[in-house]
Motif scaffolding. Structure first.
Motif, PDB file in Angstrom:
ATOM      1  N   GLN A 125     -14.388  14.619 -16.960  1.00 15.82           N
ATOM      2  CA  GLN A 125     -13.090  14.450 -16.299  1.00 15.82           C
ATOM      3  C   GLN A 125     -13.147  15.055 -14.902  1.00 15.82           C
ATOM      4  OE1 GLN A 125     -10.061  12.637 -16.463  1.00 15.82           O
ATOM      5  NE2 GLN A 125      -9.391  13.694 -18.333  1.00 15.82           N
ATOM      6  N   LEU A 126     -12.915  14.253 -13.873  1.00 13.50           N
ATOM      7  CA  LEU A 126     -12.852  14.733 -12.499  1.00 13.50           C
ATOM      8  C   LEU A 126     -11.410  14.678 -12.006  1.00 13.50           C
ATOM      9  CD1 LEU A 126     -16.054  13.122 -10.931  1.00 13.50           C
ATOM     10  CD2 LEU A 126     -15.803  15.328 -12.074  1.00 13.50           C
ATOM     11  N   LEU A 127     -11.138  15.362 -10.914  1.00 14.29           N
ATOM     12  CA  LEU A 127      -9.757  15.607 -10.507  1.00 14.29           C
ATOM     13  C   LEU A 127      -8.984  14.325 -10.223  1.00 14.29           C
ATOM     14  CD1 LEU A 127      -7.624  17.683  -9.996  1.00 14.29           C
ATOM     15  CD2 LEU A 127      -8.503  18.016  -7.682  1.00 14.29           C
ATOM     16  N   LEU A 128      -9.571  13.388  -9.481  1.00 17.38           N
ATOM     17  CA  LEU A 128      -8.840  12.173  -9.146  1.00 17.38           C
ATOM     18  C   LEU A 128      -8.599  11.313 -10.376  1.00 17.38           C
ATOM     19  CD1 LEU A 128      -7.517  10.660  -6.844  1.00 17.38           C
ATOM     20  CD2 LEU A 128      -9.661   9.473  -6.422  1.00 17.38           C
TER      21      LEU A 128
ATOM     22  N   MET B  15      -1.430  17.126  -4.530  1.00 17.15           N
ATOM     23  CA  MET B  15      -1.337  18.094  -3.441  1.00 17.15           C
ATOM     24  C   MET B  15      -2.477  19.103  -3.512  1.00 17.15           C
ATOM     25  SD  MET B  15       0.997  16.902  -1.694  1.00 17.15           S
ATOM     26  CE  MET B  15       0.666  18.144  -0.449  1.00 17.15           C
ATOM     27  N   VAL B  16      -2.866  19.491  -4.717  1.00 14.76           N
ATOM     28  CA  VAL B  16      -4.016  20.392  -4.852  1.00 14.76           C
ATOM     29  C   VAL B  16      -5.275  19.719  -4.327  1.00 14.76           C
ATOM     30  CG1 VAL B  16      -5.511  21.555  -6.530  1.00 14.76           C
ATOM     31  CG2 VAL B  16      -3.027  21.676  -6.768  1.00 14.76           C
ATOM     32  N   LEU B  17      -5.445  18.435  -4.647  1.00 12.00           N
ATOM     33  CA  LEU B  17      -6.608  17.689  -4.154  1.00 12.00           C
ATOM     34  C   LEU B  17      -6.606  17.613  -2.629  1.00 12.00           C
ATOM     35  CD1 LEU B  17      -9.088  15.890  -4.588  1.00 12.00           C
ATOM     36  CD2 LEU B  17      -7.537  13.951  -4.924  1.00 12.00           C
ATOM     37  N   LEU B  18      -5.446  17.332  -2.023  1.00 13.81           N
ATOM     38  CA  LEU B  18      -5.361  17.250  -0.570  1.00 13.81           C
ATOM     39  C   LEU B  18      -5.670  18.594   0.085  1.00 13.81           C
ATOM     40  CD1 LEU B  18      -2.168  15.022  -0.071  1.00 13.81           C
ATOM     41  CD2 LEU B  18      -4.553  14.360   0.221  1.00 13.81           C
ATOM     42  N   VAL B  19      -5.186  19.671  -0.512  1.00 10.45           N
ATOM     43  CA  VAL B  19      -5.450  21.003   0.037  1.00 10.45           C
ATOM     44  C   VAL B  19      -6.942  21.333  -0.046  1.00 10.45           C
ATOM     45  CG1 VAL B  19      -5.078  23.476  -0.340  1.00 10.45           C
ATOM     46  CG2 VAL B  19      -3.137  21.906  -0.375  1.00 10.45           C
ATOM     47  N   ILE B  20      -7.578  20.990  -1.154  1.00 13.03           N
ATOM     48  CA  ILE B  20      -9.015  21.243  -1.314  1.00 13.03           C
ATOM     49  C   ILE B  20      -9.806  20.480  -0.259  1.00 13.03           C
ATOM     50  CG2 ILE B  20     -10.996  20.850  -2.827  1.00 13.03           C
ATOM     51  CD1 ILE B  20      -9.171  21.420  -5.199  1.00 13.03           C
ATOM     52  N   LEU B  21      -9.501  19.197  -0.088  1.00 17.69           N
ATOM     53  CA  LEU B  21     -10.228  18.383   0.887  1.00 17.69           C
ATOM     54  C   LEU B  21      -9.983  18.875   2.318  1.00 17.69           C
ATOM     55  CD1 LEU B  21      -9.723  14.783  -0.559  1.00 17.69           C
ATOM     56  CD2 LEU B  21     -11.761  16.213  -0.668  1.00 17.69           C
ATOM     57  N   ALA B  22      -8.746  19.235   2.632  1.00 15.75           N
ATOM     58  CA  ALA B  22      -8.446  19.737   3.973  1.00 15.75           C
ATOM     59  C   ALA B  22      -9.175  21.049   4.242  1.00 15.75           C
ATOM     60  CB  ALA B  22      -6.938  19.928   4.130  1.00 15.75           C
ATOM     61  N   ALA B  23      -9.222  21.929   3.233  1.00 11.10           N
ATOM     62  CA  ALA B  23      -9.917  23.206   3.401  1.00 11.10           C
ATOM     63  C   ALA B  23     -11.408  22.992   3.616  1.00 11.10           C
ATOM     64  CB  ALA B  23      -9.675  24.090   2.178  1.00 11.10           C
ATOM     65  N   PHE B  24     -11.998  22.088   2.847  1.00  2.82           N
ATOM     66  CA  PHE B  24     -13.422  21.793   3.019  1.00  2.82           C
ATOM     67  C   PHE B  24     -13.691  21.217   4.404  1.00  2.82           C
ATOM     68  CE2 PHE B  24     -14.234  21.994  -1.628  1.00  2.82           C
ATOM     69  CZ  PHE B  24     -15.412  22.715  -1.568  1.00  2.82           C
ATOM     70  N   ALA B  25     -12.864  20.276   4.835  1.00  2.53           N
ATOM     71  CA  ALA B  25     -13.082  19.638   6.136  1.00  2.53           C
ATOM     72  C   ALA B  25     -12.959  20.650   7.275  1.00  2.53           C
ATOM     73  CB  ALA B  25     -12.090  18.498   6.332  1.00  2.53           C
ATOM     74  N   LEU B  26     -11.919  21.470   7.236  1.00  8.09           N
ATOM     75  CA  LEU B  26     -11.741  22.470   8.285  1.00  8.09           C
ATOM     76  C   LEU B  26     -12.874  23.491   8.269  1.00  8.09           C
ATOM     77  CD1 LEU B  26      -7.874  23.102   8.086  1.00  8.09           C
ATOM     78  CD2 LEU B  26      -9.129  21.895   9.871  1.00  8.09           C
ATOM     79  N   GLY B  27     -13.274  23.905   7.064  1.00  7.89           N
ATOM     80  CA  GLY B  27     -14.369  24.862   6.961  1.00  7.89           C
ATOM     81  C   GLY B  27     -15.667  24.312   7.507  1.00  7.89           C
ATOM     82  N   GLN B  28     -15.935  23.043   7.238  1.00  7.98           N
ATOM     83  CA  GLN B  28     -17.162  22.430   7.739  1.00  7.98           C
ATOM     84  C   GLN B  28     -17.162  22.370   9.261  1.00  7.98           C
ATOM     85  OE1 GLN B  28     -17.071  18.734   5.676  1.00  7.98           O
ATOM     86  NE2 GLN B  28     -17.644  19.629   3.715  1.00  7.98           N
ATOM     87  N   PHE B  29     -16.038  21.981   9.847  1.00 12.90           N
ATOM     88  CA  PHE B  29     -15.984  21.895  11.304  1.00 12.90           C
ATOM     89  C   PHE B  29     -16.078  23.278  11.951  1.00 12.90           C
ATOM     90  CE2 PHE B  29     -14.168  17.638  10.552  1.00 12.90           C
ATOM     91  CZ  PHE B  29     -14.902  16.926  11.482  1.00 12.90           C
TER      92      PHE B  29
END
Length: 284
Positions: free
Chosen positions: A236-239, A260-274
């Motif tokens: 079972q994956l989140l989406l 919303m949890v999924l969006l926050v996780i993706l936004a945090a990963f993207a910002l962290g990578q940049f």
């Protein structure tokens, strides 16, 4: 006025299909699910509280973390290796490039059905090869210990060729004079690749990394065809869990909170990578 008119079509699409749905989902996560004649009512953080007490959610989050750790570095490393291989002077290079890229153009459902046959116990390709070495038949997708690894293999096989195209384009843009100068100085291929070629590939690596992270959290098609989240929520994956909650159990408010949890996780990963990789990126 001309500039605003040129921006208008893209702005309308972005607002209508990205920003408004995100804001509507955020608002919906603070209400209950409407049922029949009972409209949605304000419940505040109750949906998020239920999420914190949901064992399936935590298992899903753990599965997704393991899935991301298995697919992201593997697919990127394999893509870079394939790009370096097909970028050199090699007989049949065009055919090899096509072979590497072919999984990418196959539909997701077709790929899932192909690998579903490969993993079939008894007569699937994996069991047939394992049987040549005397290994017993194994239910790869029906075992909690192997099902997630099987999905990781399928995803890497599907994505590596897609990422390879970007690395190949980046390698072909590296100035040949750099390699010639390194050759004159007596530098080997690995020594030239590590301090020269790889830093020049960092913009591509950043782009590929962001896409790999997004892909690791948006897998649904393969799970629908191959495992349906089982056995016992081991795949079972989140989406897919959001899909289950929203469209099978019809709890749209809880699904909105999960989204919303999924969006926050993706936004945090993207910002962290940049932020983390920005100093290592060399633009020419």
């Amino acid at each position: 006025m001309t500039g605003w008119l040129l921006l208008l079509p893209a702005t309308v699409l972005l607002v209508a299909f990205t920003h408004y749905p995100a804001l509507a989902t955020l608002a919906g996560s603070f209400f209950s699910t409407p049922k029949g004649r009972h409209p949605a009512v304000w419940v505040g953080l109750d949906n998020y509280g239920a999420m914190m007490a949901d064992p399936v959610f935590w298992q899903t989050l753990r599965n997704n973390a393991l899935f991301a750790l298995g697919t992201i570095p593997t697919s990127i490393a394999l893509a870079l290796l394939m790009a370096v291989l097909v970028n050199g002077k090699l007989r049949g290079r065009a055919w090899l490039r096509m072979a590497y890229f072919t999984p990418t153009v196959l539909p997701m459902i077709a790929v899932a059905n192909i690998w579903l046959f490969f993993y079939t116990p008894g007569y699937g390709l994996v069991d047939q090869i394992a049987g040549l070495f005397g290994a017993p038949s194994h239910n790869w997708l029906g075992n909690r210990d192997t099902v997630l690894a099987c999905l990781i293999v399928v995803t890497v096989w599907k994505e590596a060729g897609f990422f390879m195209i970007f690395y190949l384009a980046a390698l072909q843009s590296v100035a040949p004079v750099l390699g010639e100068a390194a050759s004159i100085e007596g530098a080997g291929r690995w020594y030239f690749f590590r301090p020269v070629t790889f830093p020049l590939l960092m913009p591509t690596t950043l782009f590929v990394l962001v896409n790999a992270v997004i892909n690791s959290f948006r897998l649904v098609d393969h799970i629908v065809v191959m495992t349906r989240g089982g056995p016992d929520n081991a795949s079972q994956l989140l989406l897919y869990y959001i899909y289950d909650v929203g469209f099978k159990f019809w709890d749209t408010a809880y699904a909105a909170a999960l989204t919303m949890v999924l969006l926050v996780i993706l936004a945090a990963f993207a910002l962290g990578q940049f932020v983390l990789l920005d100093r290592r990126v060399h633009y020419r």
